[in-house]
Motif scaffolding. Structure first.
Motif, short mmCIF file in Angstrom:
data_model
loop_
_atom_site.label_atom_id
_atom_site.label_comp_id
_atom_site.label_asym_id
_atom_site.label_seq_id
_atom_site.Cartn_x
_atom_site.Cartn_y
_atom_site.Cartn_z
N LEU A 1 0.70 -0.51 0.27
CA LEU A 1 0.16 -0.27 0.22
C LEU A 1 0.58 1.38 -0.07
CD1 LEU A 1 -2.03 -2.59 0.95
CD2 LEU A 1 -3.09 -0.51 2.52
N SER A 2 0.70 2.09 -0.77
CA SER A 2 1.22 3.39 -0.90
C SER A 2 0.71 4.75 0.27
CB SER A 2 0.95 4.60 -2.22
OG SER A 2 -1.23 4.71 -1.84
N ALA A 3 -0.10 3.83 1.23
CA ALA A 3 -0.67 4.55 2.82
C ALA A 3 -1.39 4.50 3.33
CB ALA A 3 -0.61 5.90 2.11
N ASP A 4 -1.61 4.10 5.10
CA ASP A 4 -2.47 3.05 5.32
C ASP A 4 -2.64 3.97 6.49
OD1 ASP A 4 -4.32 1.12 6.19
OD2 ASP A 4 -2.88 0.76 7.63
N ASP A 5 -4.38 3.81 6.83
CA ASP A 5 -5.15 4.30 7.92
C ASP A 5 -6.51 3.86 8.34
OD1 ASP A 5 -6.87 5.53 6.64
OD2 ASP A 5 -5.73 7.77 6.76
N SER A 6 -6.79 3.87 9.20
CA SER A 6 -7.94 2.98 10.62
C SER A 6 -8.85 3.07 8.67
CB SER A 6 -8.37 3.41 11.02
OG SER A 6 -8.65 4.96 11.58
N ARG A 7 -9.08 4.83 8.11
CA ARG A 7 -10.06 4.66 7.43
C ARG A 7 -9.64 4.16 6.12
NH1 ARG A 7 -10.36 7.89 2.59
NH2 ARG A 7 -8.18 8.54 3.82
N ILE A 8 -8.64 4.15 5.43
CA ILE A 8 -8.58 3.19 4.56
C ILE A 8 -8.77 1.68 4.50
CG2 ILE A 8 -6.59 2.33 3.05
CD1 ILE A 8 -5.22 5.51 3.51
N SER A 9 -8.05 1.18 5.60
CA SER A 9 -8.92 -0.15 5.86
C SER A 9 -9.60 -0.50 6.36
CB SER A 9 -8.27 -0.74 7.39
OG SER A 9 -6.22 -1.06 6.86
N LEU B 1 -5.21 -7.83 11.71
CA LEU B 1 -4.95 -7.70 10.61
C LEU B 1 -3.65 -6.69 10.45
CD1 LEU B 1 -8.15 -6.83 8.43
CD2 LEU B 1 -5.80 -9.28 8.34
N LYS B 2 -2.69 -6.50 9.37
CA LYS B 2 -1.31 -5.69 9.74
C LYS B 2 -1.04 -4.98 8.00
CE LYS B 2 3.25 -5.01 10.52
NZ LYS B 2 4.87 -5.38 10.77
N GLU C 1 -2.60 -1.79 13.49
CA GLU C 1 -3.38 -2.93 13.22
C GLU C 1 -4.11 -3.02 13.58
OE1 GLU C 1 -0.84 -5.76 16.06
OE2 GLU C 1 0.86 -6.37 14.48
N TYR C 2 -5.25 -4.04 13.12
CA TYR C 2 -7.14 -3.73 13.06
C TYR C 2 -7.27 -5.63 13.62
CZ TYR C 2 -5.60 -0.20 9.66
OH TYR C 2 -4.73 0.79 9.21
N ASN D 1 -5.42 0.11 16.41
CA ASN D 1 -4.18 0.01 16.65
C ASN D 1 -3.03 0.57 16.68
OD1 ASN D 1 -5.55 -1.23 19.22
ND2 ASN D 1 -5.35 -2.72 18.28
N SER D 2 -2.69 1.81 16.87
CA SER D 2 -1.15 2.39 16.68
C SER D 2 -0.16 2.31 16.78
CB SER D 2 -1.66 3.63 15.89
OG SER D 2 -0.24 4.42 15.20
N ARG D 3 1.20 1.12 16.90
CA ARG D 3 2.75 0.64 16.92
C ARG D 3 3.47 1.89 16.53
NH1 ARG D 3 1.26 -4.93 18.54
NH2 ARG D 3 0.01 -4.47 20.34
N GLY D 4 3.82 2.89 16.60
CA GLY D 4 4.91 3.61 16.04
C GLY D 4 4.79 3.86 14.72
#
Length: 287
Positions: free
Chosen positions: A84-92, A175-176, A121-122, A114-117
């Motif tokens: 993926l070129s980018a990812d956040d909770s909205r995209i996934s 999911l990651k 992860e979802y 959940n954001s880690r660094g």
């Protein structure tokens, strides 16, 4: 000897010599022509396949090769995994919702990010059946976007109801998404495709042997318990059902929870009935 006769003989001899020489020369030339023609035929036999290949529109043409390369590139884009070129909770979230909406409408899930660094992860949880969960996981794994399932668990919920066993699963998976900004692709611009996967014919969590159950589809058929055996021929067995109608059954014909098998040598109608996961042999005596 007469002068005229002698001259005629000499001219005839010269004519014979000339004819023989011409015949010999023509024969030799014909042999040379035959050799040349044979060599020419051999060359054409070797050249014709090449000429046919060059003349075909689907080979050895630049435009065709370019089309083939484009087709292969498109196939790779559809069937290969990509970052993926980018990812956040909205995209996934939108990606998973699109999968469910297009291919698995009966599945419901809860979504927690959940954001880690800076890496998301979802946690996906829900209550469903094994076929729907199987389809959901296969789409995540076989579609192009590079998501990995980091953790997975499920708990069986089994209960009896008036219509038979109810078998659901509480499931949870993590999911990651894998992101590479330099070579990744925009997930919103990637069209989902229908995939093929091994569908579960039987539910592995449903017990093979169970309490007698009621299946609405089976209950709509004629019941073994209401049949009266009245006559038979080589091809048919005749019965009176609960509504006092005469019906004819042939071997292997379905009834509720089973099928009619045959008439045995004791003039009994033999049925195979299964209400618990095991077939039982049942008989009706001839009246």
């Amino acid at each position: 000897m007469n002068y005229a006769v002698r001259n005629s003989i000499i001219l005839f001899v010269f004519l014979l010599i000339i004819v023989g020489f011409v015949y010999y020369d023509v024969t030799e030339k014909q042999k040379e022509i035959d050799v040349i023609q044979m060599n020419l035929d051999r060359v054409y036999a070797e050249l014709n396949p090449l000429l046919a290949t060059v003349g075909r529109p689907d080979t050895l043409k630049v435009s065709h090769l370019q089309d083939q390369i484009t087709h292969m590139d498109n196939w790779a884009l559809l069937n290969s995994k990509f970052f993926l070129s980018a990812d956040d909770s909205r995209i996934s979230w939108a990606y998973l919702q699109n999968i469910v909406r297009r291919f698995n409408r009966n599945l419901e899930f809860n979504f927690v990010a959940n954001s880690r660094g800076g890496v998301y992860e979802y946690n996906i949880t829900g209550l469903t059946t094994i076929p729907y969960l199987n389809a959901f996981i296969n789409h995540i794994e076989k579609l192009g976007a590079l998501y990995t399932i980091e953790n997975f668990g499920m708990t069986q919920i089994f209960a009896e109801s008036d219509t038979g066993p109810v078998n659901n699963l509480n499931y949870t998976l993590t999911l990651k998404a894998h992101v590479d900004q330099s070579i990744g692709r925009n997930l919103a611009e990637t069209e989902l495709r229908r995939i093929s996967f091994a569908r579960l014919i039987t539910d592995p969590f449903r017990p093979a042997i169970h309490l007698p159950m009621k299946d609405p589809n089976q209950e709509a058929m004629v019941s073994f318990d209401e049949l009266t055996f009245i006559s038979f021929t080589q091809q048919h067995a005749f019965f009176i059902d609960g509504a006092q109608n005469v019906i004819a059954l042939t071997p292997m014909q379905r009834i509720a929870y089973g099928f009619f098998s045959h008439v045995d040598n004791q003039n009994r109608a033999v049925f195979r009935i299964n209400t618990t996961g095991l077939y039982e042999t049942m008989h009706i005596n001839l009246e």
